[in-house]
Design an enzyme around this catalytic site. Structure first.
Site, PDB file in Angstrom:
ATOM      1  N   HIS A   1      41.423  40.165  40.851  1.00  0.00           N
ATOM      2  CA  HIS A   1      41.536  38.705  41.004  1.00  0.00           C
ATOM      3  C   HIS A   1      40.617  37.999  40.009  1.00  0.00           C
ATOM      4  CE1 HIS A   1      42.451  40.094  45.238  1.00  0.00           C
ATOM      5  NE2 HIS A   1      43.507  39.324  44.989  1.00  0.00           N
TER       6      HIS A   1
ATOM      7  N   GLY B   1      49.085  38.921  38.365  1.00  0.00           N
ATOM      8  CA  GLY B   1      48.777  40.217  37.758  1.00  0.00           C
ATOM      9  C   GLY B   1      50.046  41.009  37.439  1.00  0.00           C
TER      10      GLY B   1
END
Ligand code: PAF
Length: 273
Positions: free
Chosen positions: A34, A144
């Site tokens: 993250h 991602g």
């Protein structure tokens, strides 16, 4: 750093600021994966919003939503250190009503791979991301590459619903031995963690074979499945960026994806070639 839970308060604040907004949606329990999204967004945008919301609609019946790790205090500290401007921390009732308009994942791309074992999961992901986009109204949103199917479906949603947001794909973050970072890694024992390395090794092998000009995907998949033994493999797929199955590698347009069970933990990983 501001912490806002109320949808209207956030909307009003963001409108007033009139800045280039970067947005990183998360379900909390933040790790270096993250952080890499947050750092990328920080560099590219003037105002950075991170949402922390464990989205109930992407969990299926029997998947333990209540056991999902919640670390709000640690997450807020991580965000503060990373230079986040606003953490959006809504309650379920801020996001969902009783009788909801629904958004469904497309039949083909939404119900293969992860969608095959978790039917309905991507309906929930798309629904909440669409709601969050409407609340934050970001210029850029960061996802991602590790969750390649999620990224693919969100990009498709943005295109098909004519949403005005630029989706930025961020590289997977790995431990030094190759293990892709995931919130699920905490469930692995020492032995299982070693076994889990077979997943990234199989992907590196795919990349090596391509460097040696082996383009036949069936041949590559065969070698990968040998490396993955004796793990219980959910899938090994070699797809193009539109998520169509490839017989031959297309350089610059290929994703090799693996899902395998390590102990009782399902791990995903992929490599973009
Ligand atoms: O990837 C996640 O953490 C979630 O699926 C997302 C995008 C925050 C939606 O709940």
């Amino acid at each position: 750093m501001k912490i806002i839970s109320n949808v209207n308060e956030l909307k009003t604040y963001l409108k007033k600021e009139k800045k280039i907004i970067g947005f990183v949606p998360t379900m909390g329990a933040l790790h270096d994966g993250h952080l890499s999204l947050i750092k990328t967004a920080r560099k590219e945008c003037e105002l950075l919003v991170v949402s922390i919301f464990v989205n109930p609609t992407q969990f299926l019946a029997g998947e333990d939503l209540d056991k999902y790790p919640s670390r709000d205090d640690a997450d807020k500290k991580i965000c503060k250190l990373a230079g986040v401007d606003v953490v959006f921390l809504p309650q379920r009732s801020d996001i969902y009503g009783d009788d909801e308009v629904s958004l469904n994942a497309p039949n083909v791309r939404g119900f293969v791979l992860e969608g095959a074992t978790r039917p309905g999961h991507f309906d929930g992901v798309l629904t909440v991301v669409n709601k969050l986009f409407n609340i934050v109204n970001p210029d850029n949103a960061y996802f991602g590459k590790k969750d390649a199917q999620q990224l693919n479906l969100i990009s498709l949603m943005v295109k098909q619903l004519f949403l005005d947001v630029n989706i930025v794909a961020v590289d997977t973050v790995r431990e030094s031995d190759g293990l892709a970072l995931s919130s699920r890694n905490i469930y692995l024992s020492k032995e299982e963690r070693k076994e889990a390395l077979k997943i990234s090794r199989s992907l590196y092998m795919a990349s090596k074979m391509v460097q040696k000009k082996v383009y036949d995907t069936h041949e590559i998949k065969k070698v990968m499945s040998e490396i993955l033994e004796p793990l219980e493999v959910g899938y090994i797929e070699i797809l193009n960026r539109e998520f169509e199955v490839l017989d031959n590698i297309e350089i610059g347009n290929t994703i090799v994806l693996v899902e395998a069970l390590v102990g009782t933990t399902r791990l995903l990983d992929n490599i973009w070639l």
